[in-house]
Design a protein around this motif. Sequence first.
Motif, PDB file in Angstrom:
ATOM      1  N   ALA A  49      23.889 -11.108   8.158  1.00  0.00           N
ATOM      2  CA  ALA A  49      24.695 -10.449   9.187  1.00  0.00           C
ATOM      3  C   ALA A  49      24.479  -8.949   8.992  1.00  0.00           C
ATOM      4  N   GLU A  50      23.615  -8.364   9.816  1.00  0.00           N
ATOM      5  CA  GLU A  50      23.206  -6.967   9.624  1.00  0.00           C
ATOM      6  C   GLU A  50      24.366  -5.990   9.702  1.00  0.00           C
ATOM      7  N   GLY A  51      25.385  -6.310  10.474  1.00  0.00           N
ATOM      8  CA  GLY A  51      26.507  -5.398  10.667  1.00  0.00           C
ATOM      9  C   GLY A  51      27.265  -5.111   9.382  1.00  0.00           C
ATOM     10  N   TYR A  52      27.235  -6.026   8.449  1.00  0.00           N
ATOM     11  CA  TYR A  52      27.939  -5.848   7.178  1.00  0.00           C
ATOM     12  C   TYR A  52      27.406  -4.615   6.444  1.00  0.00           C
ATOM     13  N   ALA A  53      26.122  -4.619   6.127  1.00  0.00           N
ATOM     14  CA  ALA A  53      25.527  -3.494   5.395  1.00  0.00           C
ATOM     15  C   ALA A  53      25.464  -2.239   6.262  1.00  0.00           C
ATOM     16  N   THR A  54      25.219  -2.418   7.558  1.00  0.00           N
ATOM     17  CA  THR A  54      25.103  -1.270   8.454  1.00  0.00           C
ATOM     18  C   THR A  54      26.410  -0.494   8.541  1.00  0.00           C
ATOM     19  N   SER A  55      27.526  -1.198   8.662  1.00  0.00           N
ATOM     20  CA  SER A  55      28.813  -0.497   8.776  1.00  0.00           C
ATOM     21  C   SER A  55      29.149   0.258   7.494  1.00  0.00           C
ATOM     22  N   LEU A  56      28.883  -0.331   6.354  1.00  0.00           N
ATOM     23  CA  LEU A  56      29.144   0.365   5.089  1.00  0.00           C
ATOM     24  C   LEU A  56      28.213   1.564   4.921  1.00  0.00           C
ATOM     25  N   SER A  57      26.954   1.412   5.320  1.00  0.00           N
ATOM     26  CA  SER A  57      26.009   2.525   5.229  1.00  0.00           C
ATOM     27  C   SER A  57      26.388   3.651   6.173  1.00  0.00           C
ATOM     28  N   LEU A  58      26.853   3.309   7.356  1.00  0.00           N
ATOM     29  CA  LEU A  58      27.241   4.333   8.321  1.00  0.00           C
ATOM     30  C   LEU A  58      28.453   5.118   7.828  1.00  0.00           C
ATOM     31  N   VAL A  59      29.421   4.444   7.256  1.00  0.00           N
ATOM     32  CA  VAL A  59      30.577   5.145   6.682  1.00  0.00           C
ATOM     33  C   VAL A  59      30.123   6.080   5.567  1.00  0.00           C
ATOM     34  N   GLU A  60      29.247   5.611   4.709  1.00  0.00           N
ATOM     35  CA  GLU A  60      28.730   6.443   3.623  1.00  0.00           C
ATOM     36  C   GLU A  60      27.996   7.665   4.180  1.00  0.00           C
ATOM     37  N   LYS A 108      38.784   9.826  13.483  1.00  0.00           N
ATOM     38  CA  LYS A 108      37.686   9.972  14.434  1.00  0.00           C
ATOM     39  C   LYS A 108      37.000   8.637  14.700  1.00  0.00           C
ATOM     40  N   PHE A 109      36.873   7.825  13.667  1.00  0.00           N
ATOM     41  CA  PHE A 109      36.168   6.548  13.755  1.00  0.00           C
ATOM     42  C   PHE A 109      37.047   5.429  13.190  1.00  0.00           C
ATOM     43  N   PRO A 110      38.207   5.170  13.788  1.00  0.00           N
ATOM     44  CA  PRO A 110      39.146   4.230  13.177  1.00  0.00           C
ATOM     45  C   PRO A 110      38.626   2.793  13.079  1.00  0.00           C
ATOM     46  N   ILE A 111      37.838   2.348  14.042  1.00  0.00           N
ATOM     47  CA  ILE A 111      37.328   0.976  13.979  1.00  0.00           C
ATOM     48  C   ILE A 111      36.312   0.856  12.855  1.00  0.00           C
ATOM     49  N   LEU A 112      35.367   1.774  12.817  1.00  0.00           N
ATOM     50  CA  LEU A 112      34.331   1.737  11.786  1.00  0.00           C
ATOM     51  C   LEU A 112      34.932   1.816  10.386  1.00  0.00           C
ATOM     52  N   PHE A 113      35.832   2.770  10.170  1.00  0.00           N
ATOM     53  CA  PHE A 113      36.428   2.907   8.841  1.00  0.00           C
ATOM     54  C   PHE A 113      37.331   1.722   8.514  1.00  0.00           C
ATOM     55  N   GLY A 114      37.992   1.174   9.517  1.00  0.00           N
ATOM     56  CA  GLY A 114      38.828  -0.007   9.301  1.00  0.00           C
ATOM     57  C   GLY A 114      37.998  -1.220   8.917  1.00  0.00           C
ATOM     58  N   VAL A 115      36.876  -1.413   9.591  1.00  0.00           N
ATOM     59  CA  VAL A 115      35.976  -2.523   9.263  1.00  0.00           C
ATOM     60  C   VAL A 115      35.465  -2.365   7.836  1.00  0.00           C
ATOM     61  N   ALA A 116      35.076  -1.158   7.470  1.00  0.00           N
ATOM     62  CA  ALA A 116      34.576  -0.919   6.108  1.00  0.00           C
ATOM     63  C   ALA A 116      35.645  -1.230   5.064  1.00  0.00           C
ATOM     64  N   GLU A 117      36.893  -0.868   5.347  1.00  0.00           N
ATOM     65  CA  GLU A 117      37.979  -1.174   4.403  1.00  0.00           C
ATOM     66  C   GLU A 117      38.168  -2.675   4.246  1.00  0.00           C
ATOM     67  N   VAL A 118      38.050  -3.415   5.341  1.00  0.00           N
ATOM     68  CA  VAL A 118      38.160  -4.879   5.254  1.00  0.00           C
ATOM     69  C   VAL A 118      36.986  -5.434   4.443  1.00  0.00           C
ATOM     70  N   LEU A 119      35.790  -4.956   4.729  1.00  0.00           N
ATOM     71  CA  LEU A 119      34.611  -5.449   4.005  1.00  0.00           C
ATOM     72  C   LEU A 119      34.665  -5.124   2.517  1.00  0.00           C
ATOM     73  N   ARG A 120      35.257  -4.000   2.171  1.00  0.00           N
ATOM     74  CA  ARG A 120      35.386  -3.629   0.746  1.00  0.00           C
ATOM     75  C   ARG A 120      36.591  -4.297   0.085  1.00  0.00           C
ATOM     76  N   GLY A 121      37.368  -5.050   0.852  1.00  0.00           N
ATOM     77  CA  GLY A 121      38.523  -5.747   0.296  1.00  0.00           C
ATOM     78  C   GLY A 121      39.736  -4.857   0.102  1.00  0.00           C
ATOM     79  N   GLU A 122      39.760  -3.694   0.755  1.00  0.00           N
ATOM     80  CA  GLU A 122      40.870  -2.761   0.608  1.00  0.00           C
ATOM     81  C   GLU A 122      42.042  -3.104   1.522  1.00  0.00           C
ATOM     82  N   ARG A 123      41.815  -3.949   2.497  1.00  0.00           N
ATOM     83  CA  ARG A 123      42.882  -4.407   3.392  1.00  0.00           C
ATOM     84  C   ARG A 123      42.444  -5.710   4.041  1.00  0.00           C
ATOM     85  N   THR A 124      43.408  -6.418   4.561  1.00  0.00           N
ATOM     86  CA  THR A 124      43.099  -7.671   5.242  1.00  0.00           C
ATOM     87  C   THR A 124      42.722  -7.367   6.698  1.00  0.00           C
ATOM     88  N   PRO A 125      42.037  -8.293   7.370  1.00  0.00           N
ATOM     89  CA  PRO A 125      41.753  -8.093   8.787  1.00  0.00           C
ATOM     90  C   PRO A 125      43.032  -7.881   9.609  1.00  0.00           C
TER      91      PRO A 125
END
Length: 132
Positions: free
Chosen positions: A49-60, A75-92
């Motif tokens: 699932a390319e979006g997984y690594a892509t979203s984390l790389s884009l945040v970085e 500025k980018f609430p969806i992108l940063f929110g997705v990254a937090e979920v992927l990093r396990g910092e919050r639930t979906p």
Amino acid sequence: APSTLMGLSGVGDTFGTCFGPLSRNRQLGYRLGKGEKLEDILASSTEVAEGYATSLSLVEFIEKKIPQGFRMDLKFPILFGVAEVLRGERTPLEGMEDLMLLPIRMEFFDAYKNMDQSKAKQEAKDADKADA
């Protein structure tokens, strides 16, 4: 380019990724939303699932390239929110609830499309001040 993203191919790709039952990115998000752990999903997937690594790389990338004074989470609430979920910092669910609590405001592409450049730049500055 904006014309590529907003053109038929970009919109079609976005719709396919978001709504297509065979989309790997959608399946990853769907399974996260059902409560599965990311590690388990990745371990059991035979495709990427390319979006997984892509979203984390884009945040970085954003965090490295944009000055620290900016509130990128606003500025980018969806992108940063997705990254937090992927990093396990919050639930979906927590991520979705936080998005729903954000104030409604004009998107930048609407501002630039519907007004002259100087007025659009002032609107963007005012929005930045309101976010701070």
